[in-house]
Design an enzyme around this catalytic site. Structure first.
Site, PDB file in Angstrom:
ATOM      1  N   PRO A   1       3.346  31.060  44.749  1.00 19.61           N
ATOM      2  CA  PRO A   1       1.939  31.605  44.462  1.00 19.61           C
ATOM      3  C   PRO A   1       0.919  30.691  44.342  1.00 19.61           C
ATOM      4  CG  PRO A   1       3.434  31.261  42.394  1.00 19.61           C
ATOM      5  CD  PRO A   1       4.081  31.143  43.619  1.00 19.61           C
ATOM      6  N   ASN A   2      -0.219  31.496  44.818  1.00 16.35           N
ATOM      7  CA  ASN A   2      -1.580  30.717  44.701  1.00 16.35           C
ATOM      8  C   ASN A   2      -1.973  30.050  45.788  1.00 16.35           C
ATOM      9  OD1 ASN A   2      -2.833  32.365  42.517  1.00 16.35           O
ATOM     10  ND2 ASN A   2      -1.368  30.980  41.134  1.00 16.35           N
ATOM     11  N   ARG A  46      -8.877  26.372  45.937  1.00 15.65           N
ATOM     12  CA  ARG A  46      -8.399  26.329  44.425  1.00 15.65           C
ATOM     13  C   ARG A  46      -8.192  24.926  44.092  1.00 15.65           C
ATOM     14  NH1 ARG A  46      -2.325  26.233  42.854  1.00 15.65           N
ATOM     15  NH2 ARG A  46      -2.674  26.587  40.612  1.00 15.65           N
ATOM     16  N   TYR A  57      -5.551  19.771  44.715  1.00 14.90           N
ATOM     17  CA  TYR A  57      -4.697  20.348  45.893  1.00 14.90           C
ATOM     18  C   TYR A  57      -5.384  19.941  47.072  1.00 14.90           C
ATOM     19  CZ  TYR A  57      -2.679  22.860  42.093  1.00 14.90           C
ATOM     20  OH  TYR A  57      -1.647  23.033  40.636  1.00 14.90           O
ATOM     21  N   ASN A  91       7.810  24.905  48.701  1.00 14.33           N
ATOM     22  CA  ASN A  91       6.770  24.576  47.492  1.00 14.33           C
ATOM     23  C   ASN A  91       6.890  25.872  46.529  1.00 14.33           C
ATOM     24  OD1 ASN A  91       4.856  24.177  45.736  1.00 14.33           O
ATOM     25  ND2 ASN A  91       3.354  23.463  47.419  1.00 14.33           N
ATOM     26  N   ALA A 137       4.221  27.482  40.920  1.00 15.76           N
ATOM     27  CA  ALA A 137       4.393  27.526  39.404  1.00 15.76           C
ATOM     28  C   ALA A 137       5.704  28.106  39.114  1.00 15.76           C
ATOM     29  CB  ALA A 137       3.513  28.612  38.752  1.00 15.76           C
ATOM     30  N   HIS A 150       8.734  26.133  37.583  1.00 17.38           N
ATOM     31  CA  HIS A 150       8.909  25.855  36.231  1.00 17.38           C
ATOM     32  C   HIS A 150       9.306  27.012  35.609  1.00 17.38           C
ATOM     33  CE1 HIS A 150       6.417  22.559  37.534  1.00 17.38           C
ATOM     34  NE2 HIS A 150       5.519  23.267  38.114  1.00 17.38           N
ATOM     35  N   ASP A 207      18.857  30.353  41.354  1.00 16.82           N
ATOM     36  CA  ASP A 207      20.111  31.019  41.833  1.00 16.82           C
ATOM     37  C   ASP A 207      20.124  31.440  43.040  1.00 16.82           C
ATOM     38  OD1 ASP A 207      21.015  30.981  39.272  1.00 16.82           O
ATOM     39  OD2 ASP A 207      20.571  33.087  38.640  1.00 16.82           O
ATOM     40  N   GLU A 254      12.478  20.164  48.041  1.00 16.17           N
ATOM     41  CA  GLU A 254      11.371  20.848  47.258  1.00 16.17           C
ATOM     42  C   GLU A 254       9.926  19.842  47.337  1.00 16.17           C
ATOM     43  OE1 GLU A 254      10.267  21.416  42.539  1.00 16.17           O
ATOM     44  OE2 GLU A 254      12.199  20.344  43.196  1.00 16.17           O
ATOM     45  N   HIS A 279       5.629  19.374  46.799  1.00 13.84           N
ATOM     46  CA  HIS A 279       4.495  19.716  45.907  1.00 13.84           C
ATOM     47  C   HIS A 279       3.369  18.841  46.436  1.00 13.84           C
ATOM     48  CE1 HIS A 279       6.804  21.961  42.922  1.00 13.84           C
ATOM     49  NE2 HIS A 279       7.744  20.862  42.942  1.00 13.84           N
ATOM     50  N   LEU A 280       2.188  19.533  46.327  1.00 15.40           N
ATOM     51  CA  LEU A 280       1.080  18.885  46.900  1.00 15.40           C
ATOM     52  C   LEU A 280       0.626  17.755  45.988  1.00 15.40           C
ATOM     53  CD1 LEU A 280      -0.869  22.181  47.696  1.00 15.40           C
ATOM     54  CD2 LEU A 280      -0.183  20.504  49.636  1.00 15.40           C
ATOM     55  N   SER A 281       0.574  18.212  44.754  1.00 13.25           N
ATOM     56  CA  SER A 281       0.229  17.057  43.661  1.00 13.25           C
ATOM     57  C   SER A 281       1.603  16.355  43.130  1.00 13.25           C
ATOM     58  CB  SER A 281      -0.424  17.766  42.579  1.00 13.25           C
ATOM     59  OG  SER A 281       0.517  18.463  41.567  1.00 13.25           O
ATOM     60  N   ARG A 341       1.260  15.139  35.676  1.00 12.05           N
ATOM     61  CA  ARG A 341       0.476  16.075  35.437  1.00 12.05           C
ATOM     62  C   ARG A 341       1.010  16.995  33.756  1.00 12.05           C
ATOM     63  NH1 ARG A 341      -0.568  20.671  39.672  1.00 12.05           N
ATOM     64  NH2 ARG A 341      -2.137  21.074  38.174  1.00 12.05           N
ATOM     65  N   ARG A 400       4.828  20.765  33.431  1.00  7.72           N
ATOM     66  CA  ARG A 400       5.102  20.673  35.038  1.00  7.72           C
ATOM     67  C   ARG A 400       6.105  19.492  35.472  1.00  7.72           C
ATOM     68  NH1 ARG A 400       0.944  23.743  37.670  1.00  7.72           N
ATOM     69  NH2 ARG A 400      -0.917  23.987  36.301  1.00  7.72           N
TER      70      ARG A 400
END
Length: 146
Positions: A11-12, A19, A24, A75, A78, A81, A88, A99, A101-103, A108, A112
């Site tokens: 999402p996002n 954003r 990001y 990625n 959210a 978390h 599953d 996995e 992640h940009l950040s 953080r 997170r």
């Protein structure tokens, strides 16, 4: 050609580039796609690149990856978390799962710093902005070459 590497974004991330660019970055999701496609092509793979704001759609694509993908770069944003459903689905995979992640989530907010996805991931790449995706594709291809 071998099965493709699936690259899924949660999402996002469709708003990447606008954003919170201080967190990001300024690159768009199309820029990220181009990085992934170039890195995968250099390693002899194609890419299936998708983004959704909907948890169930991500679960469907993860399930699809069971049979149609050589590896998965995810990625979860959210959902990493919060989503036991995604965990599953990932636990059913026998392919490498990276996995991404940009950040750097560890630097953080406390909520997170841990993800459900990490419990099923082969490895994690984070903190390099859009290059995190490129590095994750490289890691997936490297695992496949073993």
């Amino acid at each position: 050609m071998p099965k493709p590497i699936y690259v899924l974004s949660g999402p996002n991330l469709n708003l990447l580039g606008t954003r919170e660019p201080e967190i990001y970055g300024h690159q768009t999701l199309d820029d990220v796609r181009a990085l992934c496609e170039a890195r995968a092509k250099a390693r002899g793979y194609g890419v299936v690149f998708r983004q959704s704001n909907h948890e169930g759609q991500l679960v469907d694509w993860i399930q699809e990856a069971r049979t149609d993908a050589a590896a998965l770069v995810l990625n979860p944003a959210a959902y990493g978390h919060t989503s036991i459903a995604i965990l599953d689905a990932l636990k059913m995979l026998s392919i490498p799962v990276i996995e991404c992640h940009l950040s750097n989530p560890a630097a953080r907010e406390a909520f997170r710093r841990e993800t459900y996805v990490s419990l099923a991931a082969t490895g994690v790449v984070s903190g390099f902005g859009a290059a995190s995706y490129e590095l994750a594709v490289e890691a997936a291809a490297g695992l496949l070459a073993r």
